[in-house]
Design an enzyme around this catalytic site. Sequence first.
Site, short mmCIF file in Angstrom:
data_model
loop_
_atom_site.label_atom_id
_atom_site.label_comp_id
_atom_site.label_asym_id
_atom_site.label_seq_id
_atom_site.Cartn_x
_atom_site.Cartn_y
_atom_site.Cartn_z
N ASP A 294 -14.05 18.38 -26.36
CA ASP A 294 -13.47 18.77 -25.03
C ASP A 294 -14.11 19.83 -24.16
O ASP A 294 -14.55 19.77 -22.93
CB ASP A 294 -12.01 19.08 -24.97
CG ASP A 294 -11.04 18.26 -25.75
OD1 ASP A 294 -11.74 17.26 -26.31
OD2 ASP A 294 -10.04 18.28 -25.66
N GLU B 229 -6.83 22.64 -37.71
CA GLU B 229 -7.43 21.98 -36.72
C GLU B 229 -9.07 22.16 -36.94
O GLU B 229 -9.74 21.03 -36.91
CB GLU B 229 -6.97 22.12 -35.21
CG GLU B 229 -7.65 21.25 -34.16
CD GLU B 229 -6.91 21.43 -32.75
OE1 GLU B 229 -6.30 22.30 -32.70
OE2 GLU B 229 -7.42 20.43 -31.93
C1 GLC Z 1 -8.60 17.56 -28.88
C2 GLC Z 1 -9.74 17.37 -29.52
C3 GLC Z 1 -9.88 15.58 -29.75
C4 GLC Z 1 -8.75 15.37 -30.40
C5 GLC Z 1 -7.65 15.59 -29.77
C6 GLC Z 1 -6.22 15.49 -30.79
O1 GLC Z 1 -8.34 17.00 -27.62
O2 GLC Z 1 -10.97 17.89 -28.86
O3 GLC Z 1 -11.17 15.47 -30.40
O4 GLC Z 1 -8.82 13.97 -30.57
O5 GLC Z 1 -7.50 16.86 -29.73
O6 GLC Z 1 -6.48 16.04 -32.27
#
Ligand code: GLC
Length: 433
Positions: free
Chosen positions: A166, A396
């Site tokens: 992101d 995460e």
């Molecule tokens: C964030 C991450 C993305 C992922 C999402 C859910 O947006 O950057 O890669 O898919 O979270 O985990």
Amino acid sequence: MINPETTARLDTKAQQILRANDKGGYTVPTKGLYPFQWNWDSALTALGIACFDADRAWREIETLLFAQWDNGMIPHIVFWQHQEGYFPGPGEWQSGRTPPTSGITQPPVAATIVRQLANFLPGDHSIRVTPMLHALDRWHQWFADARDPDGRGVVAIMHPWESGRDNLPDWDAPLAHIDTSHVGAFMRRDTQLVNAAERPRNHDYDHYMALVQFGRNCQWDVKTIAEKCPFWVAEPGMNAILRRAERDLVALAMQFNLPGIVTRATHRLARLDHGFNQLWSDIAKGYTTLDLRNNKLEHRLSSGSWLSIYGGPENEKRAEIHFSTLNRWRQKIRFALPSFDPGDPAFDDIRYWRGPVWAMINWMIATGLTEHGRPDMADQLADDTAALINQSAFREYFSPVTGKGGGGKDFSWTAAMWLYWASPSAHQKTETQ
Ligand code: GLC
């Protein structure tokens, strides 16, 4: 080295996380922060589920493919259930679909995962896999048509969220051209759940929302997006993942006797293999992001640069360059692989995609390293991933400097990567295919 008792404890915990995040047919990335089905999370999570429930692993993919749009796109979020206050939710995206979805896509790892599952799980999978391959073929064709309408051999993203990475520093310059004056006020939810220092900044979010508004104003029309979206960027992560997915789709279509798909995927793959070279930067000595709107190559390396060796065969000279850069990066951090160059001033060890290590990216890169004759480097990545999980549990992501965990807790793809790959008891190490 992680001892057998710790391994057993973490194996059990990883399974518990995947079961607890299971909403019946799809698995949420983590409770609270991400309460729906996310595209590449789901696919990667299926690998972990496959370690204890084959049927449920296939189901995870089926549920995701069920949300495919008529034009072939598979969306990045599927809002299976209503969740009060989630932002940006169905009302912001206005996809016009049932169930509601976001209007953008995410890295197409699914074909690669289907191939992994088909090889890993015993039995004859043709009845389940055949419809999946048709759906995947349509999705990949959507990438070719909607995201590379000029046929130059690289696909574009229209939003940073499509890359799955992101707030990568690569987006800073292309986003700076976007007008955010009309965006208006909104309430973020993520920073109420997670420390704001670990998340994208408000400034980034204004730009993200400007692009969501652009998409919904044209009703996600692919032609308008390709012609006018102010963010139109080709980046190595997405392109490498798609190249690999096409290669895996060709192999699967041959295995399951679908000659039409073999022909189409082979054709698309040739175009992508050829086009990828446009992302090479002689200055950075690696594959970098190309801003297609402003015709500008970013000369900075990120974990997306390493995904090139997962994407496809690399010539020997460039492979050697990747290996030596990787070793150089290692000197600057304790745990590989940072999501952004640790020598760059924009590196931030705990802010999301501006530095932290992500387990599933490590798995992909390790797969590529093994296939390029460096199982030693692949094993180091598995060991680092295991050490991070042992130190900080199933977060995460992790700081490459301190090993501290960041973002959400009890995260599905981190648990899945442990079970499938990083755990000393994992069935599947990075095998050459
Ligand atoms: C964030 C991450 C993305 C992922 C999402 C859910 O947006 O950057 O890669 O898919 O979270 O985990």
